[in-house]
Design a protein around this motif. Structure first.
Motif: not given
Length: 548
Positions: A84, A87-88, A111-112
Motif C-alpha cells: 500500500i 503504491h501511494h 487504505d490500511c
C-alpha cells in the motif's frame, strides 16, 4: 569488519570507490568524469552523486553500495502494508503535486484501515521515505534541474586553462529604464548582451540596444570583445584600462535562435572559433555568465529608474518616472562599473582580481586579433543570398549598386552573399573572392532607413491592399510614416522608441577605433588623430557599434 562475505565485498567496493574519487580534482572536467565512469563502471549521474557523497562525508562507509533490503535498525513492514505504501508513494507522493508527508500518511492509513490493517505512524512513514534516493525523489517532485542543483556535483566542463580558451555570451533585459536624450521621456528597458572570459572572469565586451536579442547584437558584442578598447574608452571620457581583447578559441552560448543562425556558425568557423551550445535544460552549464549578469544587475539596481528583480523589492516605486539615464549614459556607466569596480575586485573563485588573472597569462600564447576589424564585424552580420543582375543587387525591394560590381558582370551567374546591418539599409556588403564590396542604393537620393521601418512600411502597404510593392512606394511610405511620427503632438513610448531606432542615421562625426592610415608625404601630419579621420571615407567600427 564483519565476517559476512557480502558485507566484506561491499566494503571492498567502497574502498575502491574512495581511492578513485580521491584522485578526482575539486573541479571536474569531462575527462575526469569519463575516467571515473570507466574505473567505477557506473553512469555519469552516479559519478556526480558519489563525488558529492564523498566530499560531504570523507569516509569510506559513505560509499557503501546501496542494498536492496531494509537498513539495519529498522523493522520491515508487513508485505501488505508495504504494498500500500509503495503504491501511494509512486502514484501520489512522488509526483509534481508534492503532497505533504501528513497527506501521504492519510492516504496510506485510509487504505490500511479499509483492509483491516494497522497503518504505520507518520514518523515510521517518514523514516521509510528517508531511505529513498532523495535525488530521484526531488527530480520526480520538483524537476530534474532543481534536483541536479541540490544533489549532483556540478561538472567543471567550462574550466579554462588560459584566457580566451572559453568565452560565454548571453543576453538579459536590463533592470532599468532609459530615457530619450532630447525629451528625457522614458523609452523602456534595454537589452544587454555581454561576453565573459571563463578563465580570468574578465568581461571582454558588451552591447546595449533597445531591440530584442538578435544576431546583430551578438555581432556587435563580439566585435567589442575582440577589439582593443583604448579608443572606445577615450571617446567616452573613461581613463581606466580595459585589457581584455582577442579572438576566443571557443564560445559557449545557449540555444537562442540568434546563436543558431547560419551566418553566426559560418563566421565562427571562419575565425577558428569552436562554437558550443549548452545542453537543453541544463542552466548550470552557463553558470559563469549567469552569475555575472546577476552581479551586473545588482549594480544597476542602484540607478534611478531601476525596476529591481521583483515587485517586492520595487514596492510602489515608479521606475519610469524615476528614470534619468539615456542609453549612451547607461553604456558609459556600465563601462565604468566594469573597468573600475568589477575588474578590480577580488573574485571569490579566483582569489584575485579579473584584471590580475588576465595579466598573468594573457600573453601566453599570443592573443589572436583579426587582420581587419571591419571584415570581422561584417562576417558576423546577418546575410542573404542574391544573384547579381544587370542593374545591381536587389535586396528588401531596394536596388544596390557600386562601380566595382561591373567587374563581376563577366563572371558566370551565381549567388553572392550580401551582408547587411538592420539599423542602416543605406549600404550592404558584397562578399567576393577578392574581399568586400560596399554597395549603396542606386538612387543616391534615398534616405537611410532601418529594417524595422522597411517592415512597417510593407505591413502598411499590405493592409492597404497593395499586393505588389516597389522601391519608390516603400520609400514614400516610410517618409510619410516619419512625418506622422515627427508631428505627433503627444509621443507615446512606442513612437519614442521608433525615433530612437533611427537616431543614429542622422549625420554626425564618427569616432575612429582603427589604426591611423599612412599619410602621404605631401600632406602634413595631423595634430589630432580623431579629427584627421572623421571625414575618412573608410569604414569605422565605432559608427556601427553605437546603437543610439
Amino acid at each position: 569488519m564483519s565476517d559476512n562475505p557480502v558485507a566484506d565485498q561491499d566494503w571492498e567496493e567502497a574502498e575502491f570507490r574512495a581511492r578513485v574519487l580521491a584522485e578526482l580534482p575539486e573541479q571536474l572536467t569531462e575527462g575526469d568524469v569519463e575516467w571515473a565512469m570507466r574505473q567505477l563502471d557506473v553512469s555519469r549521474a552516479t559519478v556526480f552523486r558519489l563525488a558529492k557523497q564523498f566530499r560531504d562525508n570523507a569516509r569510506t562507509s559513505a560509499l557503501l553500495p546501496n542494498s536492496s533490503g531494509p537498513k539495519p535498525g529498522m523493522q520491515p513492514m508487513e508485505p501488505a502494508i508495504e504494498a500500500i505504501v509503495t503504491h501511494h508513494f509512486k502514484a501520489f507522493y512522488a509526483t509534481r503535486r508534492k503532497p505533504t508527508k501528513t497527506r501521504f500518511w492519510r492516504e496510506v492509513a485510509a487504505d490500511c484501515r479499509a483492509k483491516g490493517l494497522a497503518p504505520p505512524s507518520v514518523r515510521r512513514l517518514g523514516r521509510w521515505l528517508d531511505l529513498k534516493d532523495q535525488a530521484k525523489l526531488m527530480a520526480r517532485r520538483e524537476g530534474k534541474d532543481k534536483a541536479e542543483r541540490r544533489h549532483l556535483a556540478t561538472p567543471g566542463t567550462l574550466t579554462a586553462a588560459r584566457p580566451l580558451d572559453i568565452v560565454q555570451i548571453d543576453h538579459t533585459k536590463a533592470d532599468v529604464t532609459v530615457v530619450d536624450p532630447v525629451t528625457r521621456r522614458p523609452l523602456g528597458r534595454p537589452t544587454l548582451t555581454v561576453a565573459i572570459d571563463v578563465n580570468s572572469r574578465m568581461i571582454l565586451g558588451f552591447h546595449l540596444s533597445l531591440e530584442p536579442p538578435s544576431l546583430l547584437s551578438v555581432a556587435l558584442c563580439l566585435t567589442h570583445a575582440v577589439m582593443d578598447k583604448s579608443h572606445w574608452l577615450a571617446a567616452r571620457g573613461i581613463n581606466t584600462d580595459w585589457p581584455g581583447h582577442g579572438i576566443p578559441k571557443a564560445i559557449y552560448v545557449d540555444n537562442g535562435a540568434e546563436f543558431h543562425a547560419r551566418a553566426f556558425g559560418l563566421a565562427c568557423a571562419e575565425y577558428q572559433i569552436d562554437l558550443r551550445y549548452r545542453p537543453p535544460g541544463t542552466p548550470r552549464y552557463g553558470g559563469h555568465i549567469e552569475r555575472l549578469i546577476g552581479t551586473m544587475m545588482g549594480a544597476v539596481h542602484l540607478l534611478p529608474g531601476s525596476h529591481f528583480s521583483n515587485i517586492f523589492e520595487r514596492g510602489d516605486l515608479d521606475a519610469e518616472a524615476e528614470a534619468v539615464m539615456t542609453l549612451a549614459e547607461l553604456e558609459t556607466w556600465l563601462a565604468l562599473e566594469i573597468t573600475g569596480s568589477y575588474h578590480a575586485r577580488i573574485h571569490s573563485a579566483l582569489e584575485t582580481t579579473p584584471s590580475a588573472a588576465w595579466g598573468l597569462r594573457a600573453g601566453e600564447p599570443k592573443v589572436r586579433m583579426p587582420a581587419d576589424l571591419r571584415q570581422f564585424l561584417v562576417d558576423f552580420l546577418p546575410s542573404e543570398q542574391r544573384v547579381l543582375q544587370r542593374d545591381g543587387f536587389h535586396l528588401f525591394h531596394i536596388r544596390y549598386w557600386s562601380n566595382e560590381l561591373r567587374w563581376l558582370m563577366a563572371r558566370e551567374s551565381r549567388k553572392y552573399t550580401l551582408k547587411y546591418d538592420p539599423r542602416d539599409l543605406s549600404r550592404i556588403f558584397v562578399l567576393t573572392e577578392d574581399g568586400i564590396i560596399e554597395a549603396r542604393p542606386a538612387d543616391l537620393t534615398r534616405p537611410a532607413i532601418t529594417l524595422w521601418e522597411h517592415r512597417a512600411a510593407r505591413r502598411a502597404l499590405r493592409e492597404a491592399g497593395r499586393r505588389s510593392v516597389d522601391e519608390e512606394l516603400i520609400f514614400r511610405t516610410i517618409e510619410a510614416q516619419r512625418d506622422l511620427v515627427d508631428s505627433a503632438a503627444r509621443q507615446t513610448k512606442a513612437i519614442r522608441r521608433h525615433q530612437a531606432r533611427r537616431a543614429h542615421l542622422d549625420p554626425r562625426p564618427m569616432i575612429d577605433v582603427t589604426p591611423v592610415p599612412e599619410v602621404p608625404e605631401a600632406l602634413p601630419a595631423p595634430e589630432n588623430k580623431s579629427n584627421a579621420l572623421k571625414d575618412h571615407p573608410g569604414f569605422y567600427v565605432e559608427e556601427w557599434y553605437d546603437d543610439d
